[in-house]
Design an enzyme around this catalytic site. Structure first.
Site, short mmCIF file in Angstrom:
data_model
loop_
_atom_site.label_atom_id
_atom_site.label_comp_id
_atom_site.label_asym_id
_atom_site.label_seq_id
_atom_site.Cartn_x
_atom_site.Cartn_y
_atom_site.Cartn_z
N SER A 1 -69.21 -48.65 -65.21
CA SER A 1 -70.28 -48.71 -66.21
C SER A 1 -70.83 -47.32 -66.43
CB SER A 1 -71.41 -49.61 -65.71
OG SER A 1 -72.54 -49.50 -66.56
N TYR B 1 -77.37 -52.05 -59.11
CA TYR B 1 -76.16 -52.25 -59.93
C TYR B 1 -75.50 -50.91 -60.25
CZ TYR B 1 -73.59 -53.07 -64.33
OH TYR B 1 -72.65 -53.11 -65.32
P1 NAP Z 1 -70.61 -61.35 -68.18
O1 NAP Z 1 -70.52 -61.71 -69.61
O2 NAP Z 1 -71.86 -61.61 -67.42
O3 NAP Z 1 -69.38 -62.04 -67.42
C1 NAP Z 1 -69.23 -61.88 -66.04
C2 NAP Z 1 -67.93 -62.49 -65.61
O4 NAP Z 1 -67.77 -62.27 -64.20
C3 NAP Z 1 -67.86 -64.00 -65.79
O5 NAP Z 1 -66.54 -64.32 -66.16
C4 NAP Z 1 -68.19 -64.54 -64.42
O6 NAP Z 1 -67.61 -65.83 -64.16
C5 NAP Z 1 -67.54 -63.50 -63.54
N1 NAP Z 1 -68.07 -63.41 -62.18
C6 NAP Z 1 -69.32 -63.09 -61.78
N2 NAP Z 1 -69.40 -63.09 -60.44
C7 NAP Z 1 -68.16 -63.40 -59.97
C8 NAP Z 1 -67.61 -63.56 -58.69
N3 NAP Z 1 -68.34 -63.41 -57.58
N4 NAP Z 1 -66.31 -63.90 -58.59
C9 NAP Z 1 -65.54 -64.07 -59.69
N5 NAP Z 1 -66.01 -63.93 -60.95
C10 NAP Z 1 -67.31 -63.60 -61.08
O7 NAP Z 1 -70.30 -59.79 -67.94
P2 NAP Z 1 -69.69 -58.64 -68.89
O8 NAP Z 1 -70.81 -58.00 -69.62
O9 NAP Z 1 -68.49 -59.13 -69.62
O10 NAP Z 1 -69.26 -57.60 -67.76
C11 NAP Z 1 -67.94 -57.46 -67.29
C12 NAP Z 1 -67.86 -56.16 -66.52
O11 NAP Z 1 -68.24 -55.08 -67.37
C13 NAP Z 1 -68.80 -56.09 -65.31
O12 NAP Z 1 -68.16 -55.43 -64.23
C14 NAP Z 1 -69.96 -55.25 -65.82
O13 NAP Z 1 -70.61 -54.58 -64.79
C15 NAP Z 1 -69.24 -54.31 -66.76
N6 NAP Z 1 -70.11 -53.71 -67.78
C16 NAP Z 1 -70.73 -54.46 -68.73
C17 NAP Z 1 -71.54 -53.84 -69.67
C18 NAP Z 1 -72.25 -54.61 -70.76
O14 NAP Z 1 -73.05 -53.98 -71.51
N7 NAP Z 1 -72.03 -55.88 -70.92
C19 NAP Z 1 -71.75 -52.46 -69.62
C20 NAP Z 1 -71.12 -51.73 -68.62
C21 NAP Z 1 -70.30 -52.35 -67.71
P3 NAP Z 1 -68.33 -67.23 -64.57
O15 NAP Z 1 -68.21 -67.33 -66.08
O16 NAP Z 1 -67.55 -68.26 -63.86
O17 NAP Z 1 -69.76 -67.12 -64.12
#
Ligand code: NAP
Length: 249
Positions: free
Chosen positions: A144, A158
């Site tokens: 991130s 985080y």
């Molecule tokens: P999200 O929409 O909250 O989705 C999170 C995903 O992770 C879901 O599929 C969830 O599964 C799964 N998950 C959570 N805990 C888990 C565990 N213990 N074991 C297995 N699966 C797990 O998140 P996102 O925004 O797409 O983020 C994805 C990645 O991008 C993350 O690493 C995040 O830190 C990074 N990121 C995101 C952003 C942003 O702005 N969104 C920015 C920078 C980095 P369930 O559906 O079953 O709960």
């Protein structure tokens, strides 16, 4: 030609979902991991199959060593040898300054975002490494922009977990470079997903977007494009690198 088989952790929604769909479009068989939402993961699998691809939904909490080992065994048994890993499953909690960060919360963030990435890398290396008789492969760790920015007043726990992900990426890329495995990272910025609701502010991207050089938030597919490129043969000489996917931030 051997099959490309990918695991996307947290593939049920957001960036993971977009990545799973794009990988399937590029001909990968995709293991779609989830922890809570079986229905959402199955919908991703159904969408891939409806478009002629192959996919499997797999439940595992990436923070749980036994569940990670069982997930990799299932992939080997039902799909074949893994060639690509996207470490994407990540969590954050309510926005807060340091005064309210409990040890329990910090440890939960670290065990999913850091230990989970380590465990999946470990199991992937065992399958992919030419040293263990594997065919090589590629890993992308989803970090991130927070690892650079620190996320003050929101979630420095985080942000720190993503700093660890960056160091894991650098170290592992060097450790396995001569074993046929490339390891790279992406640093998304403000992306429209449900993650911001976990921090207590579903509209966070829209609140902050005017401050970004590109003056807009990013879409999950714009992150997936970078991940899929790093996994592809087009990036065959790229390892230990990071792509900033953050609109110039
Ligand atoms: P999200 O929409 O909250 O989705 C999170 C995903 O992770 C879901 O599929 C969830 O599964 C799964 N998950 C959570 N805990 C888990 C565990 N213990 N074991 C297995 N699966 C797990 O998140 P996102 O925004 O797409 O983020 C994805 C990645 O991008 C993350 O690493 C995040 O830190 C990074 N990121 C995101 C952003 C942003 O702005 N969104 C920015 C920078 C980095 P369930 O559906 O079953 O709960």
């Amino acid at each position: 030609m051997s099959k490309n088989i990918a695991l996307v952790t947290g593939g049920s929604r957001g960036i993971g979902r977009a990545t799973a769909l794009l990988l399937a479009e590029r001909g990968y068989q995709v293991a779609v991991n989830y922890v809570n939402d079986a229905k959402a993961a199955q919908q991703v699998v159904d969408e891939i199959k409806a478009n002629g691809g192959e996919a499997l939904a797999i439940h595992a909490d990436v923070a749980d060593e036994n569940q990670v080992v069982a997930m990799f065994r299932k992939i080997a048994d039902e799909m074949g040898p893994l060639t690509a890993l996207v470490n994407n499953a990540g969590i954050l909690f309510q926005q807060s300054t340091i005064e309210n960060l409990s040890a329990e919360r910090i440890n939960r963030v670290l065990s999913t975002n850091v230990t989970g990435y380590f465990l999946c890398c470990r199991e992937a290396v065992k399958v992919m490494s030419t040293r263990h008789g594997g065919q090589g492969g590629a890993i992308v760790n989803v970090s991130s922009a927070a690892s650079r920015l620190g996320a003050p007043n929101e979630y420095i726990d985080y942000a720190a977990s993503k700093g660890a992900v960056d160091t894991l990426t650098t170290g592992l890329s060097l450790e396995v470079a001569a074993q046929g495995i490339r390891v790279n990272g992406v640093r998304p910025g403000l992306i429209y997903t449900e993650m911001h609701a976990s921090g207590g502010e579903p509209g966070r991207v829209d609140r902050l977007k005017a401050n970004l050089p590109m003056q807009r938030g990013g879409q999950p597919d714009e992150v997936a494009q970078g991940i899929v490129w790093l996994l592809s043969d087009a990036a065959s000489y790229v390892t230990g690198s990071f792509i900033e996917l953050s609109g110039g931030r």
